[in-house]
Design an enzyme around this catalytic site. Structure first.
Site, PDB file in Angstrom:
ATOM      1  CB  SER A  94      21.145  29.578  15.638  1.00 15.56           C
ATOM      2  OG  SER A  94      20.460  30.839  16.462  1.00 15.56           O
ATOM      3  CE  LYS A  97      18.014  28.228  18.221  1.00 19.34           C
ATOM      4  NZ  LYS A  97      18.704  29.425  18.380  1.00 19.34           N
ATOM      5  CE1 TYR A 180      16.151  28.195  14.267  1.00 21.76           C
ATOM      6  CE2 TYR A 180      16.373  30.627  14.500  1.00 21.76           C
ATOM      7  CZ  TYR A 180      16.914  29.117  14.501  1.00 21.76           C
ATOM      8  OH  TYR A 180      18.450  29.050  14.965  1.00 21.76           O
ATOM      9  CD  GLU A 302      17.265  24.730   9.888  1.00 19.83           C
ATOM     10  OE1 GLU A 302      17.743  25.034   8.826  1.00 19.83           O
ATOM     11  OE2 GLU A 302      17.071  25.212  11.007  1.00 19.83           O
ATOM     12  CE  LYS A 345      20.027  26.146  13.873  1.00 16.96           C
ATOM     13  NZ  LYS A 345      20.069  27.565  13.138  1.00 16.96           N
ATOM     14  CB  SER A 348      24.187  35.218  13.159  1.00 11.93           C
ATOM     15  OG  SER A 348      24.225  34.755  11.739  1.00 11.93           O
TER      16      SER A 348
END
Length: 395
Positions: A94, A97, A180, A302, A345, A348
């Site tokens: 991820s 992203k 999420y 984040e 961030k 996995s």
């Protein structure tokens, strides 16, 4: 400096010299004591993960004040006995992203989309659905109203995905709750690619990665680079790589190296060296859109106030934040942080684990890539120790 076993440093200014598989080289640009101290902190923080979690191999890259280094441990392939190198390809899960968000932010910088747009403007098959009543901003920040973490198992192709999202109904008003979601970010990336008039994977590999100066980053690894691609290892210890899935490229599809990922971090620390639209895109991913507890949700990243304790960093990356709905307070207007901020961030896949964090005000950053999904608390604890060392003044 003392030798650090088979601890390898692949070099980029902070530690400088020929690539060695056995020990560190002389430092350049920093006091030798500072270089030795950081190397020892990385060794102390990360080597235990190999034994504690049966991790075959990992790479850790750090940067401070524009100088970077890559540290490698163990094997990319147990059967073939291939060692991890600075250019070994890992699945970053991820963390992908953050690249998808950068592509969307570039589309916005070029005037091809606005985050206020409805998704149906770019994905016509969504028109008339509940998802056409949210915004791209909602999709990009997981606040569309409760899209799930994953598509249901029955959604195995494009047609099934379209049917699913057309009939989906929200469980909360858009913008009020963060859940999420891979489908949410996947649709966000699909809309961005449509706005740019291209195929998502091709736009990433032919446009975004080269623009960021990344030489070994892919959605689909070409045959010429398969020898660099590590094998991941799942719960049973068998070699594994990620399965294809609907909107996988957008949500968790990037394969990259520690050397490339630390360049990406440096582009985030100093976007001014990028071409103007891409500079605006990177800066756009640093904008905060909603407050979720102590964390602010940006595009991909984040955000947390810095400095922060290990406990606060662990809490912001806890299972509840990833797997449970959280109240979201929209920031109106969206805004960049006003003080020192840590951007981070996790990522996995079934056989790999990644973590990326950086603090622009301190000009420090870190990447960890492993070919096993190391528990997130262990990733965070190791990263926090190294970031503290990077932020400290030289002895």
């Amino acid at each position: 400096m003392r030798k650090l076993g088979f601890f390898a440093l692949a070099l980029g200014g902070l530690f400088c010299g020929p690539l060695s598989g056995s020990g560190p080289a002389a430092a350049e640009g920093l006091a030798e004591g500072a270089s030795a101290r950081i190397a020892e902190v990385v060794e102390r923080a990360y080597r235990p993960l190999l034994k504690d979690y049966d991790v075959p191999g990992l790479a850790v890259a750090v940067t401070r004040n524009g100088q970077s280094a890559v540290f490698t441990f163990g094997l990319a392939d147990r059967e073939g006995r291939r060692p991890v190198t600075r250019d070994t390809l890992f699945e970053i899960g991820s963390v992908s992203k953050t690249f998808t968000a950068t592509l969307a932010a570039e589309a916005q910088a070029l005037g091809r989309l606005s985050l206020a747009d409805a998704p149906g403007r770019f994905l016509p098959w969504l028109r008339g659905s509940a998802l056409d009543r949210v915004s791209l901003r909602d999709l990009g920040t997981y606040t569309a109203g409760g899209l799930p973490l994953q598509f249901p198992d029955a959604v195995t192709d494009e047609a099934a995905m379209r049917a699913y999202v057309r009939q989906w109904q929200p469980s909360a008003p858009a913008g009020t709750r963060r859940v999420y979601s891979n489908p949410s970010l996947g649709l966000f990336g699909a809309a961005a690619a449509a706005a740019l008039g291209g195929d998502f994977s091709e736009l990433m590999q032919d446009r975004l990665f080269p623009g960021l100066g990344l030489a070994h980053s892919f959605i689909r690894v070409p045959a010429s680079d398969m020898a660099r691609y590590a094998w991941g290892y799942g719960k049973e210890g068998r070699p594994i790589r990620v399965n294809r899935g609907v909107l996988d490229a957008q949500a968790y599809g990037v394969k990259s190296s520690a050397a490339d990922m630390i360049r990406f971090v440096e582009a985030n620390l100093d976007p001014g060296r990028l071409d103007p639209p891409l500079r605006q895109a990177v800066e756009g991913t640093h904008i905060g859109y909603s407050r979720v507890g102590a964390m602010v949700q940006g595009l991909g990243w984040e955000l947390l106030p810095y400095p922060l304790s290990l406990e606060r960093l662990q809490a912001a990356n806890a299972d509840a934040v990833r797997f449970e709905a959280q109240p979201a307070e929209p920031l109106d207007p969206p805004r960049a942080p006003t003080g020192a901020t840590l951007f981070n961030k996790t990522g996995s896949t079934n056989g790999f684990g990644a973590y990326v964090a950086f603090v622009p005000e301190k000009r420090i950053g870190l990447v960890m890539l492993a070919n096993r999904a190391v528990p997130i608390p262990a990733r965070i604890a190791a990263a926090h120790a190294v970031l503290e060392a990077l932020a400290a003044k030289d002895p």
